[in-house]
Scaffold this motif. Structure first.
Motif, mmCIF file in Angstrom:
data_model
loop_
_atom_site.group_PDB
_atom_site.id
_atom_site.type_symbol
_atom_site.label_atom_id
_atom_site.label_comp_id
_atom_site.label_asym_id
_atom_site.label_seq_id
_atom_site.Cartn_x
_atom_site.Cartn_y
_atom_site.Cartn_z
ATOM 1 N N SER A 181 0.804 -1.221 0.000
ATOM 2 C CA SER A 181 0.000 0.000 0.000
ATOM 3 C C SER A 181 0.838 1.272 0.000
ATOM 4 C CB SER A 181 -0.942 0.013 1.205
ATOM 5 O OG SER A 181 -0.202 0.102 2.409
ATOM 6 N N GLN A 191 -3.388 7.105 7.462
ATOM 7 C CA GLN A 191 -4.145 7.022 6.215
ATOM 8 C C GLN A 191 -3.415 6.091 5.254
ATOM 9 O OE1 GLN A 191 -4.566 11.151 4.885
ATOM 10 N NE2 GLN A 191 -6.764 10.813 4.893
ATOM 11 N N ASP A 193 -2.130 5.021 1.705
ATOM 12 C CA ASP A 193 -1.692 5.754 0.534
ATOM 13 C C ASP A 193 -2.646 5.493 -0.623
ATOM 14 O OD1 ASP A 193 1.663 6.248 -0.746
ATOM 15 O OD2 ASP A 193 -0.263 6.868 -1.589
ATOM 16 N N ALA A 194 -3.062 6.541 -1.302
ATOM 17 C CA ALA A 194 -3.936 6.383 -2.468
ATOM 18 C C ALA A 194 -3.248 5.578 -3.562
ATOM 19 C CB ALA A 194 -4.335 7.753 -2.996
ATOM 20 N N ARG A 197 -4.702 2.063 -4.221
ATOM 21 C CA ARG A 197 -5.858 1.941 -5.115
ATOM 22 C C ARG A 197 -5.413 1.927 -6.576
ATOM 23 N NH1 ARG A 197 -11.394 3.097 -4.441
ATOM 24 N NH2 ARG A 197 -10.949 3.853 -2.327
ATOM 25 N N ARG A 198 -4.505 2.843 -6.915
ATOM 26 C CA ARG A 198 -4.016 2.904 -8.291
ATOM 27 C C ARG A 198 -3.255 1.634 -8.651
ATOM 28 N NH1 ARG A 198 -2.900 8.230 -6.588
ATOM 29 N NH2 ARG A 198 -0.693 7.734 -6.283
ATOM 30 N N ASP A 225 -11.969 0.379 3.795
ATOM 31 C CA ASP A 225 -11.504 1.211 2.686
ATOM 32 C C ASP A 225 -10.750 0.367 1.660
ATOM 33 O OD1 ASP A 225 -10.917 3.952 1.514
ATOM 34 O OD2 ASP A 225 -8.880 3.196 1.812
#
Length: 270
Positions: A181, A191, A193-194, A197-198, A225
């Motif tokens: 992640s 949080q 890491d975005a 998702r990518r 999430d």
């Protein structure tokens, strides 16, 4: 990803059918001692984990954060031996049906003998290996041996991986692809890491069937999430800390709390 189905992939698919996705729970072998570690692994299976990941204590755990490093150091100081891997797996699998993967740096496998390690793991009822420090293009022997013994091989994919690397990882992995992640070591993060998702989206574009996200997941909300885009969430540090601070009972309570994140009502629908 290989078309061969396995106990691990079947467990993840079943979790997706029943809930939002799977919870993969990591614990180091031999912490705080072998017997308690086995009891702990059985407890995580009985309190919400779909797949168990047992870590092999290693003297140079470059991917692990402080909590896991301290636990594995304690296991080594208590006299951990590679043979404990197979005893732990055998005892856990005799108590629960939950598939057990072993997470190990490659050197212990190499020193033990790749074919011998695979044979002993299969005989103990283990499902396969997660190997954080080898890549498919340097794992020809393991690829052949794992096929022969019917073991899963879970390789890691990182946000920095090239498209060519992701395609190779997706094609070579069985069970699932371990989706990192964040760049860095294991541990809890406020949080996710975005990039996770990518990265999961990129892996699917390159043929990955099942992807589980790990590193930094430590709450039911973060599990929910992650399961908004991935097939499973991997939790380690939070469980190791719970075992350290609250024993097996404290760990069981923490697993139940975090497993709530797999419920269909949690998080953003897929």
């Amino acid at each position: 990803m290989s078309a061969r189905d396995s106990a691990v992939s079947a467990a993840i698919r079943a979790a997706k059918d029943q809930r939002r996705g799977a919870l993969v729970a990591y614990l180091p072998i031999g912490f705080p001692d072998l017997d308690t570690g086995v009891e702990a692994a059985i407890a995580v299976a009985r309190n919400g984990a779909d797949v168990i990941e047992l870590g092999v204590p290693y003297s140079d755990p470059v991917m692990d954060g402080v909590v896991i490093q301290e636990a594995t150091r304690a296991a080594l100081e208590a006299g951990f031996r590679v043979g404990d891997v197979f005893e732990a797996v055998r005892r856990v699998r005799s108590a629960v049906d939950t598939p057990v993967l072993v997470m190990t740096y490659w050197n212990p496998v190499l020193q033990y003998g790749v074919d011998r390690f695979a044979a002993d793991l299969a005989a103990a009822g283990g499902a396969g290996l997660i190997t954080p420090d080898i890549t498919p293009d340097s794992a020809a022997e393991w690829m052949e041996v794992s096929e022969r013994h019917g073991l899963d091989r879970v390789f890691l994919a990182a946000p920095s991986s090239s498209d060519e690397r992701l395609e190779l990882v997706a094609r070579s992995s069985t069970g699932f692809v371990y989706t990192v992640s964040t760049m860095g070591i294991t541990g809890e993060r406020a949080q996710l890491d975005a990039a996770a998702r990518r990265l999961t989206g990129r892996l699917r574009e390159h043929g990955a069937d099942l992807a589980c996200v790990g590193i930094g997941i430590s709450s039911a909300e973060q599990v929910a999430d992650a399961l908004g885009y991935a097939d499973g969430a991997i939790v380690g540090t939070a469980f190791v800390r719970a075992l350290r601070d609250g024993g097996v009972d404290g760990l069981a309570e923490e697993v139940r709390a975090i497993a709530a994140g797999t419920a269909p009502s949690r998080g953003t629908p897929r």
